[in-house]
Design a protein around this motif. Structure first.
Motif, PDB file in Angstrom:
ATOM      1  N   ASP A 208       0.828  -1.212   0.000  1.00 17.84           N
ATOM      2  CA  ASP A 208       0.000   0.000   0.000  1.00 17.84           C
ATOM      3  C   ASP A 208       0.862   1.263   0.000  1.00 17.84           C
ATOM      4  O   ASP A 208       0.570   2.231  -0.712  1.00 17.84           O
ATOM      5  CB  ASP A 208      -0.951   0.004   1.192  1.00 17.84           C
ATOM      6  CG  ASP A 208      -2.065  -1.020   1.070  1.00 17.84           C
ATOM      7  OD1 ASP A 208      -2.351  -1.460  -0.067  1.00 17.84           O
ATOM      8  OD2 ASP A 208      -2.649  -1.385   2.105  1.00 17.84           O
ATOM      9  N   ASP A 209       1.933   1.259   0.791  1.00 14.03           N
ATOM     10  CA  ASP A 209       2.828   2.424   0.833  1.00 14.03           C
ATOM     11  C   ASP A 209       3.522   2.646  -0.506  1.00 14.03           C
ATOM     12  O   ASP A 209       3.685   3.781  -0.951  1.00 14.03           O
ATOM     13  CB  ASP A 209       3.859   2.272   1.951  1.00 14.03           C
ATOM     14  CG  ASP A 209       3.250   2.462   3.329  1.00 14.03           C
ATOM     15  OD1 ASP A 209       2.132   3.021   3.413  1.00 14.03           O
ATOM     16  OD2 ASP A 209       3.884   2.043   4.309  1.00 14.03           O
ATOM     17  N   MET A 210       3.927   1.551  -1.172  1.00 13.07           N
ATOM     18  CA  MET A 210       4.559   1.690  -2.492  1.00 13.07           C
ATOM     19  C   MET A 210       3.577   2.246  -3.521  1.00 13.07           C
ATOM     20  O   MET A 210       3.931   3.087  -4.346  1.00 13.07           O
ATOM     21  CB  MET A 210       5.098   0.351  -2.977  1.00 13.07           C
ATOM     22  CG  MET A 210       6.350  -0.095  -2.264  1.00 13.07           C
ATOM     23  SD  MET A 210       7.084  -1.568  -2.992  1.00 13.07           S
ATOM     24  CE  MET A 210       5.854  -2.806  -2.674  1.00 13.07           C
ATOM     25  N   LEU A 211       2.328   1.792  -3.458  1.00 11.81           N
ATOM     26  CA  LEU A 211       1.336   2.233  -4.433  1.00 11.81           C
ATOM     27  C   LEU A 211       0.954   3.695  -4.245  1.00 11.81           C
ATOM     28  O   LEU A 211       0.589   4.369  -5.212  1.00 11.81           O
ATOM     29  CB  LEU A 211       0.094   1.344  -4.364  1.00 11.81           C
ATOM     30  CG  LEU A 211       0.300  -0.102  -4.807  1.00 11.81           C
ATOM     31  CD1 LEU A 211      -0.980  -0.898  -4.629  1.00 11.81           C
ATOM     32  CD2 LEU A 211       0.796  -0.179  -6.233  1.00 11.81           C
ATOM     33  N   LYS A 212       1.025   4.190  -3.018  1.00 18.07           N
ATOM     34  CA  LYS A 212       0.726   5.604  -2.771  1.00 18.07           C
ATOM     35  C   LYS A 212       1.648   6.521  -3.559  1.00 18.07           C
ATOM     36  O   LYS A 212       1.269   7.628  -3.923  1.00 18.07           O
ATOM     37  CB  LYS A 212       0.843   5.929  -1.281  1.00 18.07           C
ATOM     38  CG  LYS A 212      -0.305   5.442  -0.460  1.00 18.07           C
ATOM     39  CD  LYS A 212      -0.095   5.804   1.002  1.00 18.07           C
ATOM     40  CE  LYS A 212      -1.148   5.159   1.879  1.00 18.07           C
ATOM     41  NZ  LYS A 212      -0.888   5.419   3.299  1.00 18.07           N
ATOM     42  N   SER A 213       2.863   6.042  -3.818  1.00 22.32           N
ATOM     43  CA  SER A 213       3.815   6.867  -4.568  1.00 22.32           C
ATOM     44  C   SER A 213       3.469   6.936  -6.056  1.00 22.32           C
ATOM     45  O   SER A 213       3.948   7.818  -6.761  1.00 22.32           O
ATOM     46  CB  SER A 213       5.236   6.342  -4.380  1.00 22.32           C
ATOM     47  OG  SER A 213       5.380   5.081  -5.007  1.00 22.32           O
ATOM     48  N   LEU A 214       2.633   6.012  -6.547  1.00 22.54           N
ATOM     49  CA  LEU A 214       2.256   6.023  -7.962  1.00 22.54           C
ATOM     50  C   LEU A 214       1.210   7.088  -8.252  1.00 22.54           C
ATOM     51  O   LEU A 214       1.414   7.973  -9.054  1.00 22.54           O
ATOM     52  CB  LEU A 214       1.720   4.654  -8.384  1.00 22.54           C
ATOM     53  CG  LEU A 214       2.709   3.506  -8.346  1.00 22.54           C
ATOM     54  CD1 LEU A 214       1.996   2.215  -8.699  1.00 22.54           C
ATOM     55  CD2 LEU A 214       3.867   3.757  -9.295  1.00 22.54           C
ATOM     56  N   ASP A 215       0.055   6.927  -7.633  1.00 29.93           N
ATOM     57  CA  ASP A 215      -1.046   7.873  -7.782  1.00 29.93           C
ATOM     58  C   ASP A 215      -2.073   7.570  -6.701  1.00 29.93           C
ATOM     59  O   ASP A 215      -2.019   6.518  -6.077  1.00 29.93           O
ATOM     60  CB  ASP A 215      -1.667   7.802  -9.186  1.00 29.93           C
ATOM     61  CG  ASP A 215      -2.234   6.432  -9.497  1.00 29.93           C
ATOM     62  OD1 ASP A 215      -3.140   5.977  -8.771  1.00 29.93           O
ATOM     63  OD2 ASP A 215      -1.783   5.816 -10.479  1.00 29.93           O
ATOM     64  N   PRO A 216      -3.016   8.454  -6.478  1.00 33.19           N
ATOM     65  CA  PRO A 216      -3.976   8.226  -5.391  1.00 33.19           C
ATOM     66  C   PRO A 216      -5.071   7.208  -5.740  1.00 33.19           C
ATOM     67  O   PRO A 216      -5.899   6.898  -4.891  1.00 33.19           O
ATOM     68  CB  PRO A 216      -4.582   9.611  -5.160  1.00 33.19           C
ATOM     69  CG  PRO A 216      -4.398  10.332  -6.436  1.00 33.19           C
ATOM     70  CD  PRO A 216      -3.140   9.786  -7.057  1.00 33.19           C
ATOM     71  N   TYR A 217      -5.083   6.685  -6.964  1.00 28.99           N
ATOM     72  CA  TYR A 217      -6.167   5.809  -7.405  1.00 28.99           C
ATOM     73  C   TYR A 217      -5.798   4.334  -7.467  1.00 28.99           C
ATOM     74  O   TYR A 217      -6.659   3.485  -7.608  1.00 28.99           O
ATOM     75  CB  TYR A 217      -6.676   6.247  -8.783  1.00 28.99           C
ATOM     76  CG  TYR A 217      -7.009   7.711  -8.810  1.00 28.99           C
ATOM     77  CD1 TYR A 217      -8.127   8.198  -8.145  1.00 28.99           C
ATOM     78  CD2 TYR A 217      -6.186   8.617  -9.460  1.00 28.99           C
ATOM     79  CE1 TYR A 217      -8.421   9.549  -8.139  1.00 28.99           C
ATOM     80  CE2 TYR A 217      -6.476   9.970  -9.467  1.00 28.99           C
ATOM     81  CZ  TYR A 217      -7.596  10.427  -8.801  1.00 28.99           C
ATOM     82  OH  TYR A 217      -7.879  11.762  -8.798  1.00 28.99           O
ATOM     83  N   THR A 218      -4.527   4.006  -7.391  1.00 28.73           N
ATOM     84  CA  THR A 218      -4.081   2.624  -7.482  1.00 28.73           C
ATOM     85  C   THR A 218      -4.245   1.946  -6.133  1.00 28.73           C
ATOM     86  O   THR A 218      -3.763   2.432  -5.125  1.00 28.73           O
ATOM     87  CB  THR A 218      -2.613   2.553  -7.932  1.00 28.73           C
ATOM     88  OG1 THR A 218      -2.476   3.244  -9.167  1.00 28.73           O
ATOM     89  CG2 THR A 218      -2.170   1.115  -8.109  1.00 28.73           C
ATOM     90  N   VAL A 219      -4.952   0.799  -6.139  1.00 28.53           N
ATOM     91  CA  VAL A 219      -5.237   0.071  -4.905  1.00 28.53           C
ATOM     92  C   VAL A 219      -4.889  -1.391  -5.115  1.00 28.53           C
ATOM     93  O   VAL A 219      -5.148  -1.962  -6.177  1.00 28.53           O
ATOM     94  CB  VAL A 219      -6.732   0.192  -4.528  1.00 28.53           C
ATOM     95  CG1 VAL A 219      -7.048  -0.588  -3.271  1.00 28.53           C
ATOM     96  CG2 VAL A 219      -7.127   1.643  -4.370  1.00 28.53           C
ATOM     97  N   TYR A 220      -4.308  -2.001  -4.109  1.00 22.54           N
ATOM     98  CA  TYR A 220      -3.966  -3.418  -4.156  1.00 22.54           C
ATOM     99  C   TYR A 220      -5.077  -4.236  -3.512  1.00 22.54           C
ATOM    100  O   TYR A 220      -5.529  -3.942  -2.410  1.00 22.54           O
ATOM    101  CB  TYR A 220      -2.656  -3.664  -3.409  1.00 22.54           C
ATOM    102  CG  TYR A 220      -2.342  -5.124  -3.200  1.00 22.54           C
ATOM    103  CD1 TYR A 220      -1.908  -5.905  -4.251  1.00 22.54           C
ATOM    104  CD2 TYR A 220      -2.489  -5.713  -1.949  1.00 22.54           C
ATOM    105  CE1 TYR A 220      -1.613  -7.246  -4.063  1.00 22.54           C
ATOM    106  CE2 TYR A 220      -2.196  -7.049  -1.751  1.00 22.54           C
ATOM    107  CZ  TYR A 220      -1.770  -7.808  -2.812  1.00 22.54           C
ATOM    108  OH  TYR A 220      -1.488  -9.130  -2.627  1.00 22.54           O
ATOM    109  N   TYR A 221      -5.530  -5.274  -4.222  1.00 25.96           N
ATOM    110  CA  TYR A 221      -6.489  -6.224  -3.677  1.00 25.96           C
ATOM    111  C   TYR A 221      -5.808  -7.576  -3.586  1.00 25.96           C
ATOM    112  O   TYR A 221      -5.301  -8.088  -4.584  1.00 25.96           O
ATOM    113  CB  TYR A 221      -7.741  -6.341  -4.560  1.00 25.96           C
ATOM    114  CG  TYR A 221      -8.608  -5.117  -4.523  1.00 25.96           C
ATOM    115  CD1 TYR A 221      -9.486  -4.923  -3.475  1.00 25.96           C
ATOM    116  CD2 TYR A 221      -8.557  -4.168  -5.522  1.00 25.96           C
ATOM    117  CE1 TYR A 221     -10.298  -3.791  -3.427  1.00 25.96           C
ATOM    118  CE2 TYR A 221      -9.354  -3.037  -5.488  1.00 25.96           C
ATOM    119  CZ  TYR A 221     -10.220  -2.861  -4.434  1.00 25.96           C
ATOM    120  OH  TYR A 221     -11.000  -1.754  -4.390  1.00 25.96           O
TER     121      TYR A 221
END
Length: 65
Positions: free
Chosen positions: A7-20
């Motif tokens: 989740d922390d890594m994805l926050k650096s991409l954009d605010p819309y990317t979410v891991y399921y």
């Protein structure tokens, strides 16, 4: 700990990317398509119990409600 790291890594991409995770995949599919896979039976709820009222031979049906 792994999910938090992802989740922390994805926050650096954009605010819309979410891991399921894999365990959340069925919920995600239902949320986005309204479809879910079944075991090939009709289940009815009534009172305190669920009842399997019809079983479809050699079938895995997809339902949409």
């Amino acid at each position: 700990m792994i999910k938090t790291s992802i989740d922390d890594m994805l926050k650096s991409l954009d605010p819309y990317t979410v891991y399921y995770s894999e365990s959340e995949a069925d919920d995600f599919t239902f949320m986005t398509t309204g479809k879910y896979g079944g075991i090939g039976s009709l289940v009815r709820g009534g009172g305190d119990f669920a009842t399997i009222s019809d079983v479809y031979k050699d079938s895995r049906r997809s339902c949409r409600d």
